[in-house]
Write a protein that holds these residues in place. Sequence first.
Motif, PDB file in Angstrom:
ATOM      1  N   THR A 558       9.482   1.697  -6.173  1.00 33.66           N
ATOM      2  CA  THR A 558       8.718   0.473  -5.859  1.00 33.66           C
ATOM      3  C   THR A 558       9.383  -0.319  -4.744  1.00 33.66           C
ATOM      4  O   THR A 558       8.730  -0.845  -3.817  1.00 33.66           O
ATOM      5  CB  THR A 558       8.576  -0.406  -7.105  1.00 33.66           C
ATOM      6  OG1 THR A 558       8.011   0.374  -8.174  1.00 33.66           O
ATOM      7  CG2 THR A 558       7.742  -1.627  -6.834  1.00 33.66           C
ATOM      8  N   SER A 559      10.716  -0.367  -4.776  1.00 33.89           N
ATOM      9  CA  SER A 559      11.457  -1.084  -3.713  1.00 33.89           C
ATOM     10  C   SER A 559      11.313  -0.392  -2.382  1.00 33.89           C
ATOM     11  O   SER A 559      11.194  -1.032  -1.316  1.00 33.89           O
ATOM     12  CB  SER A 559      12.935  -1.186  -4.106  1.00 33.89           C
ATOM     13  OG  SER A 559      13.105  -1.922  -5.293  1.00 33.89           O
ATOM     14  N   ALA A 560      11.276   0.930  -2.393  1.00 36.83           N
ATOM     15  CA  ALA A 560      11.119   1.666  -1.112  1.00 36.83           C
ATOM     16  C   ALA A 560       9.734   1.406  -0.496  1.00 36.83           C
ATOM     17  O   ALA A 560       9.590   1.220   0.736  1.00 36.83           O
ATOM     18  CB  ALA A 560      11.322   3.144  -1.371  1.00 36.83           C
ATOM     19  N   ALA A 564       9.051  -0.319   3.152  1.00 34.64           N
ATOM     20  CA  ALA A 564       8.229   0.279   4.219  1.00 34.64           C
ATOM     21  C   ALA A 564       7.132  -0.710   4.684  1.00 34.64           C
ATOM     22  O   ALA A 564       6.822  -0.846   5.878  1.00 34.64           O
ATOM     23  CB  ALA A 564       7.590   1.568   3.720  1.00 34.64           C
ATOM     24  N   LYS A 565       6.629  -1.391   3.665  1.00 30.50           N
ATOM     25  CA  LYS A 565       5.607  -2.410   4.029  1.00 30.50           C
ATOM     26  C   LYS A 565       6.189  -3.490   4.910  1.00 30.50           C
ATOM     27  O   LYS A 565       5.591  -3.910   5.921  1.00 30.50           O
ATOM     28  CB  LYS A 565       5.013  -2.990   2.739  1.00 30.50           C
ATOM     29  CG  LYS A 565       3.909  -3.972   2.957  1.00 30.50           C
ATOM     30  CD  LYS A 565       3.384  -4.465   1.628  1.00 30.50           C
ATOM     31  CE  LYS A 565       2.290  -5.501   1.834  1.00 30.50           C
ATOM     32  NZ  LYS A 565       1.748  -6.017   0.540  1.00 30.50           N
ATOM     33  N   THR A 568       6.705  -2.265   8.450  1.00 28.74           N
ATOM     34  CA  THR A 568       5.438  -2.223   9.215  1.00 28.74           C
ATOM     35  C   THR A 568       5.074  -3.628   9.729  1.00 28.74           C
ATOM     36  O   THR A 568       4.642  -3.820  10.899  1.00 28.74           O
ATOM     37  CB  THR A 568       4.310  -1.696   8.343  1.00 28.74           C
ATOM     38  OG1 THR A 568       4.691  -0.395   7.843  1.00 28.74           O
ATOM     39  CG2 THR A 568       3.023  -1.581   9.139  1.00 28.74           C
ATOM     40  N   GLN A 569       5.259  -4.654   8.917  1.00 30.58           N
ATOM     41  CA  GLN A 569       4.976  -6.033   9.345  1.00 30.58           C
ATOM     42  C   GLN A 569       5.886  -6.459  10.490  1.00 30.58           C
ATOM     43  O   GLN A 569       5.452  -7.125  11.448  1.00 30.58           O
ATOM     44  CB  GLN A 569       5.123  -6.978   8.140  1.00 30.58           C
ATOM     45  CG  GLN A 569       4.033  -6.827   7.083  1.00 30.58           C
ATOM     46  CD  GLN A 569       4.233  -7.782   5.927  1.00 30.58           C
ATOM     47  OE1 GLN A 569       5.238  -8.527   5.870  1.00 30.58           O
ATOM     48  NE2 GLN A 569       3.284  -7.778   4.981  1.00 30.58           N
ATOM     49  N   ILE A 570       7.145  -6.099  10.421  1.00 37.05           N
ATOM     50  CA  ILE A 570       8.097  -6.460  11.488  1.00 37.05           C
ATOM     51  C   ILE A 570       7.710  -5.803  12.795  1.00 37.05           C
ATOM     52  O   ILE A 570       7.761  -6.406  13.884  1.00 37.05           O
ATOM     53  CB  ILE A 570       9.519  -6.096  11.056  1.00 37.05           C
ATOM     54  CG1 ILE A 570       9.964  -7.001   9.907  1.00 37.05           C
ATOM     55  CG2 ILE A 570      10.487  -6.220  12.229  1.00 37.05           C
ATOM     56  CD1 ILE A 570      11.290  -6.561   9.256  1.00 37.05           C
TER      57      ILE A 570
END
Length: 1037
Positions: A558-560, A564-565, A568-570
């Motif tokens: 869940t942390s991974a 990743a999310k 992607t935002q950065i």
Amino acid sequence: MDRMASSMKQVPNPLPKVLSRRGVGSGLEATERESFERTQTISINKAINAQEVAVKEKHARTCILGTHHEKGAHTFWSVVNRLPLSSNAMLCWKFCHVFHKLLRDGHPNVLKDSLRYKNELSDMSRMWGHLSEGYGQLCSIYLKLLKTKMEFHTKNPRFPGNLQMNDRQLDEAGESDVNNFFQLTVEMFDYLECELSLFQTVFSSLDMSRSVSVTAAGQCRLAPLIQVILDCSHLYDYTVKLLFKLHSCLPADTLQGHRDRFMEQFTKLRDLFHRSSNLQYFKRLIQIPQLPENPPNFLRASALSEHISPVVVIPAEASSPDSEPALDKGHLVDVDAARQTLFDDKFDGIFGSSLSSDPFNFDSQNGVSKDGKDHLIEQLYGEIRGLTAQLEKVKAESQRAMLQLKGRVSELEAELAEQKHLGRQATDDCEFLRTELDELKKQREDTEKAQRSLTEIERKAQANEQRYSKLKEKYSELVQNHADLLRKNAEVTKQVSVARQAQAELEREKSELQGALQHVSEQAQRKTQEQQEVLESLKQELVSSRQEVQVLHGSLETSAQSEAKWVTQITALEEERGSLASTAAQREEEMAALRKRLEDTQAKLVVSQESLCQLEKDQRRVLLEGSRKAAERVVQEALDRLEEPTLISCVGSADHLLSKIKCVSSCLDQLEKDQTQYLANPEGLSRLLHSITLLAHLTSDTIAHGSATSLRAPPEPADSLSEACTQCGRETLAFLTSLKDEGSLEKADSTAVRSSLSRIQAIGEELLPRGLDIRQEELGDLVDKEMAATSAAIEAATTRIEEMLSKSRAGDTGVKLEVNERILGSCTCLMQAIQALVAASKDLQREIVDSGRGTASPKEFYAKNSRWTEGLISASKAVGWGATVMVDAADLVVQGKGKFEELMVCSHEIAASTAQLVAASKVKADKDSPNLAQLQQASRGVNQATAGVVASTISGKSQIEESDSMDFSSMTLTQIKRQEMDSQVRVLELENELQKERQKLGELRKKHYELAGVAEGWEEGTEVPTSTLQEAVPEKE
């Protein structure tokens, strides 16, 4: 008027047929021309002869037809110039009559051919005016009338010679302009005044107590009045119509003088028409109209419809009343004879032709009874009575028919006369229309020339307009470019402000994004730290608890996923940051381009402002140069007119010149002030231009008045004044030249102009009349003092004369006592007459002051009329001085030490001084004043007393000389010869001394006139009429 015009159209014009048969112009053959000139010469000589009879109509008609034949009056003047008109009044009178007919009914070129002789007619009028008897005054007034008629038709060529015009032509003559109508009315008044003057002079020269109109001499004087009546009727009609037109356009107060003059002429004309209509001579030649009892009311516009134009009718010559009675009498005699013959024939038919041989019928008595004869006789008597009654009836009917026929003949003759008159009017109108047609042709040619010149002017004007349009377009383009640049500058400024706002927004968004990115980074770091802490805790827990691996492994996944999310935002934020940076760089490029455009626009705006300033500067320079050149031209024209002869007739005065100099000085001050203001602020150019123009005109007036004043000044001051005026003009030109541009405007100096004005002012102050040195408020007191001093001097002179008379009676005897008593008595009478004159003069002056001062005081009236007051003062001084000098001369004569001539001269001098006093008092007096009549009566008394002094002096001198006659009885021949030579030498010496004294007297009088004119301001005072001086100056011989 319309009825007359229609009648004129119906009457044929016989004059063109005559002219077509005779031929016109220079195409006449030599023989026909010679015959024409011979016929004209005979007719003119028969019409203008020395017999005191009226001019025959047929000769005058031949002269009129001759002018139409040759289209001018060359032949007439060539014949008239050979007549002795200046030496024979009768010839001159008939010439005036014939010439008046030619001006009225002759060819229109008669006026043009006669203008060259106008000066000769004026000279002849003045020459005949010196004769007061016979035809002298008549000729003078008639020549003046003809001159006035020629001048009127020259100034108003639309008016024909016979003055016949309709209303439309009258409007065209005034060109529908009220100023032209006003001037035309004045000229008609002058024309009518001359006509009435001739009318009255002719009537005053006739003896109306007897029937002068039936005598040849009376008809000779009355014949020209027919032409005068024709002119007066038209002039009266046109004057009434013009006055109604003027009253519809101008206020009534402005036309008061016109109405007064019309009323005076209306009264005279109505009286003259009435007197003329009662003369037998005019009754058979002309039908004179009668004017209404009351004149038209010009203040009421509807009164024009009540006006009836006076119509003068001239009957035909064939219907003369002199020939009718003889014809009627002859016809009556013929009818009676015919009727008597008819009656005799019927009587013979009844009684038989043998009745005359056997009147009692004795041969047939045997066959007829007496009763049958009686019955037959009674029957015959009855037939005779019936025939007699029938004859009387026939006579009555024939007489009634003849009377009706006579009335019808008279009516037809009157209609024929009217038709002939209308025919002549139609002929004149035809000639007038031909003249108008020629004038219209000339006007058309002039119009074509004017149109050609107008086309040329329009072409030049179009070229100028094109140049002006181009300049205007360029100026508009510059203005438009300037406006566009200003508008673009505003847009660029607006865009810059918008760009700055956008940049500010970008900076704000950038800062917000950076803050958001930093916040995201901090969160990511915090999450990473948290994850690492969790990972470490999980590893520790993994180590500590294998049991929880499966749970930790799930949480790790869940942390991974969340990591990743966040990555992607950065990445998306980094891409958005790059796009924002590129947008900011693009905005920076646009702002740089806008800054560059703004700099270019500002540079163009500066160039446009510089060009506009230069254009305004050029315009100011052109206006200043134009005004300066116009001012120089005005001053130069004034300098050029200094030597023109037209200034000789101008009247100038020193005080008026000084007032002009003050105006020029104040204008110079204003010009310098405007010059300083213009240099400080170029917007004040209009005031500077006005000051320059005003200075030029005032300087021109000063130069003209200075030149006119120099013409009335003594020689030396006149030369100095002329030179100063010329110098002032040159200095003004130099000063104006220094104002040509702004650079020289700062260096312009008016010192030289002021110095020349100061020089003119100094000379003008020297030329001021001495009478002006007296203050105006002292004039009234000075008049009273001088009149009182004059009265005192006359009273003292009277007292001295009485004392001298007493001494002479005590010490003298014989002839000397008689002479002294006669001389002193005449001097006493003269002093009494002068006292009465002075008293009358005081009364008249008091009346003049009371009537003329209004609400002002007498001193203010004297100060207002200073020239007149100074004349009274001078005249009073002269009277008092003359009385004193005459008493001194009389004293010396009584003592035997003086000369009789001195007494005579003193009496003449005191009479002239009183005449001066009368003339000065009469200037402002009312002509109907009783005090003026009393003053004139006193003046005549002074003249009579002066004549008495001169007569008594001459008589006493002759008595003394007779008593002192020389006795040559005891002298020898040698002594007589010696005395004769001494007498001849003495005569030559006295003649030489007489000639020198006369020259001296002339110079003294000339100098006295000059000094009196300068001292009393004759050149600008009220001029005394010549007739007044002639009445006041006494007889000196």
